[in-house]
Design an enzyme around this catalytic site. Structure first.
Site, PDB file in Angstrom:
ATOM      1  N   ALA A 119      -6.410  40.760  14.897  1.00 39.42           N
ATOM      2  CA  ALA A 119      -7.486  39.951  15.089  1.00 39.42           C
ATOM      3  C   ALA A 119      -6.983  38.567  15.785  1.00 39.42           C
ATOM      4  O   ALA A 119      -7.823  37.601  15.792  1.00 39.42           O
ATOM      5  CB  ALA A 119      -8.340  39.792  14.014  1.00 39.42           C
ATOM      6  N   ASN A 171      -5.143  40.467   6.995  1.00 39.24           N
ATOM      7  CA  ASN A 171      -3.899  41.279   7.447  1.00 39.24           C
ATOM      8  C   ASN A 171      -3.332  40.235   8.607  1.00 39.24           C
ATOM      9  O   ASN A 171      -2.005  40.344   8.915  1.00 39.24           O
ATOM     10  CB  ASN A 171      -4.430  42.721   8.128  1.00 39.24           C
ATOM     11  CG  ASN A 171      -4.746  43.386   7.176  1.00 39.24           C
ATOM     12  OD1 ASN A 171      -4.196  44.093   6.546  1.00 39.24           O
ATOM     13  ND2 ASN A 171      -6.283  43.736   6.852  1.00 39.24           N
ATOM     14  N   HIS A 198      -9.879  32.349  13.691  1.00 41.96           N
ATOM     15  CA  HIS A 198      -8.425  32.196  13.081  1.00 41.96           C
ATOM     16  C   HIS A 198      -7.883  31.189  13.896  1.00 41.96           C
ATOM     17  O   HIS A 198      -7.639  30.898  15.030  1.00 41.96           O
ATOM     18  CB  HIS A 198      -7.781  33.692  13.282  1.00 41.96           C
ATOM     19  CG  HIS A 198      -8.297  34.693  12.550  1.00 41.96           C
ATOM     20  ND1 HIS A 198      -8.316  34.925  11.187  1.00 41.96           N
ATOM     21  CD2 HIS A 198      -8.772  35.839  13.046  1.00 41.96           C
ATOM     22  CE1 HIS A 198      -9.033  35.947  10.945  1.00 41.96           C
ATOM     23  NE2 HIS A 198      -9.283  36.498  11.814  1.00 41.96           N
TER      24      HIS A 198
HETATM   25  N1  LIG Z   1      -4.503  43.999  11.707  1.00 36.94           N
HETATM   26  C1  LIG Z   1      -5.541  43.304  11.666  1.00 36.94           C
HETATM   27  O1  LIG Z   1      -5.585  42.078  12.406  1.00 36.94           O
HETATM   28  C2  LIG Z   1      -6.930  43.856  11.065  1.00 36.94           C
HETATM   29  C3  LIG Z   1      -6.714  44.582  10.240  1.00 36.94           C
HETATM   30  N2  LIG Z   1      -7.852  45.185   9.461  1.00 36.94           N
HETATM   31  C4  LIG Z   1      -7.462  46.417   8.648  1.00 36.94           C
HETATM   32  O2  LIG Z   1      -7.920  47.527   9.543  1.00 36.94           O
HETATM   33  C5  LIG Z   1      -8.400  48.602   8.396  1.00 36.94           C
HETATM   34  C6  LIG Z   1      -9.629  49.269   9.104  1.00 36.94           C
HETATM   35  O3  LIG Z   1     -10.713  48.185   9.100  1.00 36.94           O
HETATM   36  P1  LIG Z   1     -12.258  48.564   9.151  1.00 36.94           P
HETATM   37  O4  LIG Z   1     -12.176  49.875  10.063  1.00 36.94           O
HETATM   38  O5  LIG Z   1     -13.026  47.424   9.403  1.00 36.94           O
HETATM   39  O6  LIG Z   1     -12.441  49.440   7.724  1.00 36.94           O
HETATM   40  P2  LIG Z   1     -13.491  50.419   7.264  1.00 36.94           P
HETATM   41  O7  LIG Z   1     -13.565  50.431   5.769  1.00 36.94           O
HETATM   42  O8  LIG Z   1     -14.704  50.238   8.043  1.00 36.94           O
HETATM   43  O9  LIG Z   1     -12.972  51.732   7.676  1.00 36.94           O
HETATM   44  C7  LIG Z   1     -11.768  52.449   6.755  1.00 36.94           C
HETATM   45  C8  LIG Z   1     -11.649  53.854   6.925  1.00 36.94           C
HETATM   46  O10 LIG Z   1     -10.650  54.152   6.403  1.00 36.94           O
HETATM   47  C9  LIG Z   1     -10.971  55.311   5.669  1.00 36.94           C
HETATM   48  N3  LIG Z   1      -9.656  55.173   4.517  1.00 36.94           N
HETATM   49  C10 LIG Z   1      -9.258  54.231   3.622  1.00 36.94           C
HETATM   50  N4  LIG Z   1      -8.372  54.439   2.939  1.00 36.94           N
HETATM   51  C11 LIG Z   1      -8.045  55.798   3.299  1.00 36.94           C
HETATM   52  C12 LIG Z   1      -7.015  56.593   2.691  1.00 36.94           C
HETATM   53  N5  LIG Z   1      -6.264  56.273   1.794  1.00 36.94           N
HETATM   54  N6  LIG Z   1      -6.973  57.884   3.469  1.00 36.94           N
HETATM   55  C13 LIG Z   1      -7.701  58.152   4.268  1.00 36.94           C
HETATM   56  N7  LIG Z   1      -8.733  57.631   4.921  1.00 36.94           N
HETATM   57  C14 LIG Z   1      -8.944  56.267   4.321  1.00 36.94           C
HETATM   58  C15 LIG Z   1     -12.075  54.869   4.799  1.00 36.94           C
HETATM   59  O11 LIG Z   1     -12.978  56.138   4.350  1.00 36.94           O
HETATM   60  C16 LIG Z   1     -13.061  54.528   5.974  1.00 36.94           C
HETATM   61  O12 LIG Z   1     -13.629  55.261   6.718  1.00 36.94           O
HETATM   62  C17 LIG Z   1      -8.442  47.747   7.500  1.00 36.94           C
HETATM   63  O13 LIG Z   1      -7.418  48.075   6.298  1.00 36.94           O
HETATM   64  C18 LIG Z   1      -8.536  46.063   7.517  1.00 36.94           C
HETATM   65  O14 LIG Z   1      -8.377  45.460   6.703  1.00 36.94           O
HETATM   66  C19 LIG Z   1      -8.977  44.655   9.896  1.00 36.94           C
HETATM   67  C20 LIG Z   1      -9.352  43.707  10.805  1.00 36.94           C
HETATM   68  C21 LIG Z   1      -7.912  43.055  11.312  1.00 36.94           C
HETATM   69  O1  LIG Z   2     -10.794  41.022  11.757  1.00 34.16           O
HETATM   70  C1  LIG Z   2     -10.291  39.733  11.364  1.00 34.16           C
HETATM   71  O2  LIG Z   2     -10.718  38.614  11.874  1.00 34.16           O
HETATM   72  C2  LIG Z   2      -9.444  39.326  10.259  1.00 34.16           C
HETATM   73  C3  LIG Z   2      -9.219  40.463   9.116  1.00 34.16           C
HETATM   74  O3  LIG Z   2     -10.300  41.278   8.673  1.00 34.16           O
HETATM   75  C4  LIG Z   2      -7.834  40.928   8.745  1.00 34.16           C
HETATM   76  O4  LIG Z   2      -6.858  40.343   9.230  1.00 34.16           O
HETATM   77  O5  LIG Z   2      -7.755  41.523   7.781  1.00 34.16           O
END
Ligand SMILES: NC(=O)C1=CN([C@@H]2O[C@H](COP(=O)(O)OP(=O)(O)OC[C@H]3O[C@@H](n4cnc5c(N)ncnc54)[C@H](O)[C@@H]3O)[C@@H](O)[C@H]2O)C=CC1
Ligand SMILES: O=C([O-])CC(=O)C(=O)O
Length: 245
Positions: A119, A171, A198
């Site tokens: 992000a 993250n 951010h």
């Molecule tokens: N690197 C970055 O900049 C960002 C990272 N993220 C991270 O990306 C990930 C995904 O985000 P979203 O899709 O919004 O979350 P979400 O909660 O909508 O989707 C996550 C999915 O993964 C599944 N899941 C969770 N733990 C699991 C496991 N141990 N085994 C199998 N399936 C599992 C859940 O059932 C859910 O369907 C999160 O960890 C979030 O914090 C989100 C935004 C920015």
């Molecule tokens: O998606 C974003 O803006 C940031 C976020 O959730 C993360 O870093 O985990």
């Protein structure tokens, strides 16, 4: 490029919906909630009931779009399954022990772990600062719906505590720390905003860097839409003859 997707939630759906545009083929889907994998398989990919089935699939990359727990649980197994790993839940990698183990495993099996910009943006230039003395600060502003707190400054501290307190919101702080090798200072504000903002402020001997992103959230208000697309852009770059970094 054939890819397996671990995590079929909000970002997973955006990844699947946009995969063709970036020339990425999602062939296999796994989520601890099988129904979510089944739902996404209507667009593409085979839903797998178990992780063991998933990892046997014929693809070269796994996109992790699940959770920090999933990185802890499956990170090594994915590498052992001879797949490269793209990690969105970078909060997991603040655990130095886990990072060390995954690094060692990747080296042993000859695979790579890729960290997308997620992000935020500007990691190309900011990663130069890893080799110089520098101060890096991240200021994140999100709606209280994402942060689950009252309005105002709700956190001030450093990256390790930040990801402990907000593992699903910061993250970006972990990614910034991995890119720069610095103990990133973090401030988090809950504000009545429609967007996730951010700001990165960096100071070093050759100047100052200021980066600001205003992201439209996905259906999961915590997570920005851009984060999903950054994964596809990373994978696309790996296929290009001319790589713009
Ligand atoms: N690197 C970055 O900049 C960002 C990272 N993220 C991270 O990306 C990930 C995904 O985000 P979203 O899709 O919004 O979350 P979400 O909660 O909508 O989707 C996550 C999915 O993964 C599944 N899941 C969770 N733990 C699991 C496991 N141990 N085994 C199998 N399936 C599992 C859940 O059932 C859910 O369907 C999160 O960890 C979030 O914090 C989100 C935004 C920015
Ligand atoms: O998606 C974003 O803006 C940031 C976020 O959730 C993360 O870093 O985990």
């Amino acid at each position: 490029m054939r890819v397996g997707l671990l995590g079929c939630g909000n970002l997973g759906r955006i990844i699947v919906e946009n995969s063709k545009k970036f020339g990425v083929e999602i062939v296999s889907l796994y989520d601890k909630e099988f129904s979510k994998a089944v739902e996404l398989s209507k667009i593409c990919g085979k839903p797998c009931k178990s992780f063991e089935d998933f990892i046997k699939g014929e693809f070269d990359f796994v996109i992790e779009a699940a959770s920090a727990e999933a990185v802890r649980e499956y990170g090594k197994k994915i590498l052992d399954g001879r797949k490269n790993l793209v990690i969105l839940s970078t909060a997991a990698l603040i655990d130095e022990d886990l990072l060390k183990k995954l690094r060692r495993k990747a080296k042993e099996v000859g695979k790579k772990i890729y960290i997308p910009s997620g992000a935020i943006v500007g990691l190309d230039g900011l990663s130069v600062l890893k080799f110089f003395e520098s101060k890096i600060k991240l200021i994140t502003r999100k709606n209280p719906k994402a942060l689950g707190r009252n309005l105002g400054l709700i956190f001030k501290g450093f990256v390790k505590d930040a990801v402990k307190k907000f593992p699903r919101n910061l993250n970006v702080a972990a990614t910034l720390s991995l890119a720069t090798g610095k103990d990133v200072e973090v401030e988090v504000f809950a504000e009545n905003l429609e967007r996730n903002i951010h700001e990165i402020l960096a100071k070093w001997e050759f100047g100052e860097i200021y980066v600001r992103v205003e992201n439209v959230p996905s259906k999961n208000v915590k997570s920005s839409h851009l984060a999903a697309l950054s994964v596809l852009s990373l994978l696309r770059n790996l296929e290009e003859e001319v790589v713009v970094w």
